[in-house]
Design a protein around this motif. Structure first.
Motif, short mmCIF file in Angstrom:
data_model
loop_
_atom_site.label_atom_id
_atom_site.label_comp_id
_atom_site.label_asym_id
_atom_site.label_seq_id
_atom_site.Cartn_x
_atom_site.Cartn_y
_atom_site.Cartn_z
N PRO A 121 0.83 -1.22 0.00
CA PRO A 121 0.00 0.00 0.00
C PRO A 121 0.86 1.26 0.00
CG PRO A 121 -0.93 -1.59 1.51
CD PRO A 121 0.40 -2.15 1.05
N ASP A 122 1.98 1.26 0.73
CA ASP A 122 2.86 2.44 0.75
C ASP A 122 3.38 2.77 -0.66
OD1 ASP A 122 2.54 2.71 3.47
OD2 ASP A 122 4.43 1.70 3.97
N ALA A 123 3.73 1.75 -1.44
CA ALA A 123 4.22 1.98 -2.80
C ALA A 123 3.11 2.55 -3.68
CB ALA A 123 4.76 0.69 -3.40
N ALA A 124 1.88 2.10 -3.47
CA ALA A 124 0.76 2.65 -4.25
C ALA A 124 0.48 4.10 -3.85
CB ALA A 124 -0.49 1.79 -4.03
N TYR A 125 0.48 4.37 -2.55
CA TYR A 125 0.24 5.75 -2.09
C TYR A 125 1.35 6.69 -2.55
CZ TYR A 125 -3.58 4.10 0.88
OH TYR A 125 -4.75 3.56 1.34
N ALA A 126 2.58 6.19 -2.67
CA ALA A 126 3.69 7.03 -3.12
C ALA A 126 3.49 7.50 -4.56
CB ALA A 126 5.01 6.27 -3.00
N GLN A 127 2.70 6.76 -5.33
CA GLN A 127 2.46 7.10 -6.73
C GLN A 127 1.26 8.03 -6.93
OE1 GLN A 127 3.05 3.73 -9.57
NE2 GLN A 127 3.13 2.54 -7.68
N VAL A 128 0.44 8.21 -5.90
CA VAL A 128 -0.79 8.98 -6.03
C VAL A 128 -0.55 10.39 -6.59
CG1 VAL A 128 -2.64 10.10 -4.71
CG2 VAL A 128 -2.20 7.66 -4.42
N PRO A 129 0.38 11.19 -6.06
CA PRO A 129 0.54 12.55 -6.60
C PRO A 129 0.90 12.57 -8.09
CG PRO A 129 1.67 12.35 -4.49
CD PRO A 129 1.24 10.97 -4.89
N SER A 130 1.76 11.67 -8.52
CA SER A 130 2.17 11.62 -9.92
C SER A 130 1.00 11.23 -10.83
CB SER A 130 3.31 10.62 -10.09
OG SER A 130 3.61 10.41 -11.44
N VAL A 131 0.26 10.21 -10.44
CA VAL A 131 -0.88 9.75 -11.24
C VAL A 131 -1.97 10.82 -11.25
CG1 VAL A 131 -2.67 7.99 -11.46
CG2 VAL A 131 -0.35 7.32 -10.83
N ALA A 132 -2.22 11.43 -10.11
CA ALA A 132 -3.25 12.48 -10.02
C ALA A 132 -2.90 13.65 -10.94
CB ALA A 132 -3.39 12.95 -8.59
N LYS A 133 -1.64 14.06 -10.94
CA LYS A 133 -1.21 15.17 -11.78
C LYS A 133 -1.35 14.82 -13.26
CE LYS A 133 2.78 18.10 -12.75
NZ LYS A 133 4.20 18.32 -12.52
#
Length: 176
Positions: A121-133
């Motif tokens: 889950p930490d690896a997925a959450y780390a990608q959230v800002p990049s994917v959201a942008k």
């Protein structure tokens, strides 16, 4: 002696029919009847839920380092002091940072099988800002999406929590 030979041949034929035909057919029938999706490879339109997929671009969540490369299904045998391994890690870290993703161990290192479909889950959450942008979505919306895909340990105690990247990206594709 002929009687012994006849008994041996009869026993061989009986065991061949039972163990070589009836048992495998029964197992296949039970698997297809009770676990059809799993018995047929857990397939979706984008691949198998059990094999890591490669997702290109910052608009997708990325899985473990080796993606769906079938040649990666074994260890590299590169030790912790290997220059080649260090170069691979540096290259992966640079690629993640270029996409605006904070490098995480799951995203930099390969899994034991090389085709693991899950990340922490930490690896997925780390990608959230990049994917959201990249998608023009809010961070909160994508965090909620990741949260829905966090699966706890099997039976509540075996293994660690994880996120299946294929399932996550398939739902991500349906978001507007």
């Amino acid at each position: 002696m002929l009687l012994d030979l006849r008994r041996a041949i009869t026993a061989s034929i009986v065991f061949f029919v039972i163990l070589g035909l009836a048992y495998p057919l029964a197992e296949t029938g039970i698997g297809q009847a009770l676990f059809n999706h799993q018995a047929n490879g857990s397939l979706t339109a984008n691949g198998s839920e059990r094999i890591g997929q490669t997702w290109d671009g910052p608009q997708w969540f990325h899985g473990r380092a080796d993606g769906d490369d079938p040649t990666a299904t074994g260890g590299s045998n590169l030790g912790p002091r290997s220059k080649e391994l260090l170069d691979k890690y540096r290259e992966r870290i640079a690629g993640l940072e270029k996409e605006g993703v904070t490098p995480h161990q799951d995203l930099v290192s390969a899994s034991g099988s090389g085709v693991d479909p899950d990340i922490s889950p930490d690896a997925a959450y780390a990608q959230v800002p990049s994917v959201a942008k990249a998608r023009g979505q809010s961070d909160d919306k994508l965090r909620a999406l990741v949260e829905r895909h966090v699966q706890g340990p099997q039976f509540g105690f075996l293994g660690a929590s994880h996120v299946n990247v294929l399932e996550l990206n398939e739902e991500l594709a349906t978001l507007r």
